[in-house]
Enzyme design. Structure first.
Site, PDB file in Angstrom:
ATOM      1  N   CYS A  60       3.551  -5.191   4.330  1.00 22.57           N
ATOM      2  CA  CYS A  60       2.875  -4.729   3.461  1.00 22.57           C
ATOM      3  C   CYS A  60       2.342  -5.541   2.209  1.00 22.57           C
ATOM      4  CB  CYS A  60       3.276  -3.540   2.860  1.00 22.57           C
ATOM      5  SG  CYS A  60       4.032  -2.180   3.981  1.00 22.57           S
TER       6      CYS A  60
HETATM    7  O1  KQY Z   1       2.398   0.216   3.917  1.00 20.17           O
HETATM    8  C1  KQY Z   1       1.866  -0.700   3.225  1.00 20.17           C
HETATM    9  N1  KQY Z   1       0.969  -1.307   3.439  1.00 20.17           N
HETATM   10  C2  KQY Z   1       2.001  -0.512   1.477  1.00 20.17           C
HETATM   11  C3  KQY Z   1       3.010   0.029   1.138  1.00 20.17           C
HETATM   12  C4  KQY Z   1       2.806   0.368  -0.473  1.00 20.17           C
HETATM   13  C5  KQY Z   1       3.940   1.077  -1.287  1.00 20.17           C
HETATM   14  C6  KQY Z   1       3.456   1.293  -2.637  1.00 20.17           C
HETATM   15  N2  KQY Z   1       4.854   1.495  -3.349  1.00 20.17           N
END
Ligand code: KQY
Length: 380
Positions: free
Chosen positions: A356
């Site tokens: 992420c």
């Molecule tokens: O799963 C993702 N690509 C991003 C996670 C974002 C979390 C925001 N607090």
């Protein structure tokens, strides 16, 4: 100069390469906001710095940082990591950065999705998100890549592709009314076709338990190579994640990819349920407009949230009881890449993980046809 193109990638002969295709580099953002990262984000900054330094062993890394944090970030990072000033609201480059596409000549361009902080005013995680909305365009300018502005609320973590015409997504996220309520399944598939060049979309059901993004695919499952999908899998049948992973397993076995192949599904152990401690929750500032962090809340932990670098896999270390087994699973899945673990609980506390916080820029490589092969990365 970066142009914003009025056309679509598919019309111009572009499609999204898989993450396992060669990269020109990787981008991250520096974690700063004290209402998402505990203790003024310092523990998260150390974790991000370790992720960046590890990826930099495999490919060039750039991090966007605010003016206020530039000097401290520079001290925390090795010289091998390029640091650029860039305003942002939080640090999820996968979701706010560009999704790159490439054509047969090896030209790379970027898709700039609409971003609404994972749900806008109806379940989104913070307000405002206007700086995050500008990140993809800024990255593309610095990389000198042309840009497509896509008419779709989307995040990079909400999709995976095999680079051969197949996308993997979840219904929980893409059909959530807080993203694109005017578009149904067919409308979303049409936009994915136009902007990613995919011909087949495989829909899984829900994402990982308590995933605050609304069920991103990048925590649940990903392609390890065309025809092979890696899926998070809990040992305990009583864990609510078990039913979710089982449903995904069944859908994946029933599916065919864009080339008509059946998929091989490889199970990667999930960590046992992990929760936020009272001390960890107390270190996060409460702020109106930002989702609060609560003690005892289940964390959306998954080893599937790894990053595929050139020659490497950078995986989250989440729990000593399962880290080794997950690493062994990844070594079997990626025998020609070096698997490196980075302690990632501090990233998990912010709601995501290594995948992420990263976004690759593909190398783009010319596909040999009948004529001579061109070597230029981005001929204009
Ligand atoms: O799963 C993702 N690509 C991003 C996670 C974002 C979390 C925001 N607090």
């Amino acid at each position: 100069m970066t142009r914003t193109l009025a056309s679509t990638p598919v019309k111009d002969g572009f499609a999204m390469p898989a993450e396992f295709a060669p990269h020109a580099g990787c981008w991250l953002l520096w974690p700063e906001r004290p209402d998402n990262w505990r203790e003024a984000a310092r523990p998260a900054q150390l974790a991000f710095a370790q992720v960046a330094a590890t990826i930099a062993r495999f490919e060039p890394v750039t991090i966007g940082v605010s003016t206020a944090h530039y000097a401290a970030a520079r001290l925390a990072l090795p010289d091998s990591v390029r640091l650029v000033e860039m305003a942002h609201d939080d640090a999820w480059m996968r979701d706010v950065g560009p999704t790159c596409v490439a054509d047969r000549r090896g030209t790379v361009r970027g898709v700039d999705w609409r971003f609404n902080a994972w749900g806008g005013l109806n379940g989104g995680l913070y307000f405002p998100w206007d700086q995050d909305e500008q990140v993809a365009g800024k990255v593309l300018e610095i990389e000198r890549l042309d840009r497509y502005r896509a008419p779709l609320v989307m995040e990079g973590g909400a999709l995976h592709v095999d680079g051969e015409g197949t996308a993997l997504v979840t219904e929980e996220c893409l059909l959530n009314p807080n993203r694109n309520p005017q578009l149904g399944r067919a409308g979303i598939e049409a936009r994915l076709r136009d902007y990613l060049g995919v011909r087949q979309v495989i829909w899984l059901g829900k994402g990982v338990v308590n995933d605050e993004t609304g069920g991103h695919i990048d925590n649940l499952a990903c392609f390890a190579r065309p025809g092979v999908v890696c899926l998070t899998w809990p040992d305990d049948r009583r864990d609510p994640q078990h039913a979710i992973s089982l449903d995904a397993w069944e859908r994946l076995h029933a599916a065919r990819d864009a080339r008509g192949r059946r998929l091989k599904v490889v199970r990667l152990p999930s960590p046992a349920p992990l929760t936020m401690s009272a001390r960890e929750a107390a270190g996060v500032l409460r702020h109106q407009g930002t989702r609060p962090r609560l003690a005892g809340e289940r964390l959306a932990a998954s080893y599937v949230n790894f990053y595929i670098a050139n020659g490497g896999i950078v995986m989250p270390l989440l729990d000593e009881r399962t880290d080794r087994r997950a690493a062994a699973g990844l070594k079997r899945l990626f025998p020609r890449r070096r698997v490196v673990g980075v302690p990632a609980r501090e990233i998990l506390l912010g709601g995501g993980n290594i995948h992420c916080i990263t976004q690759q820029i593909p190398q783009g490589h010319p596909v040999r046809s009948t004529g001579r092969q061109s070597r230029a990365r981005n001929p204009k």
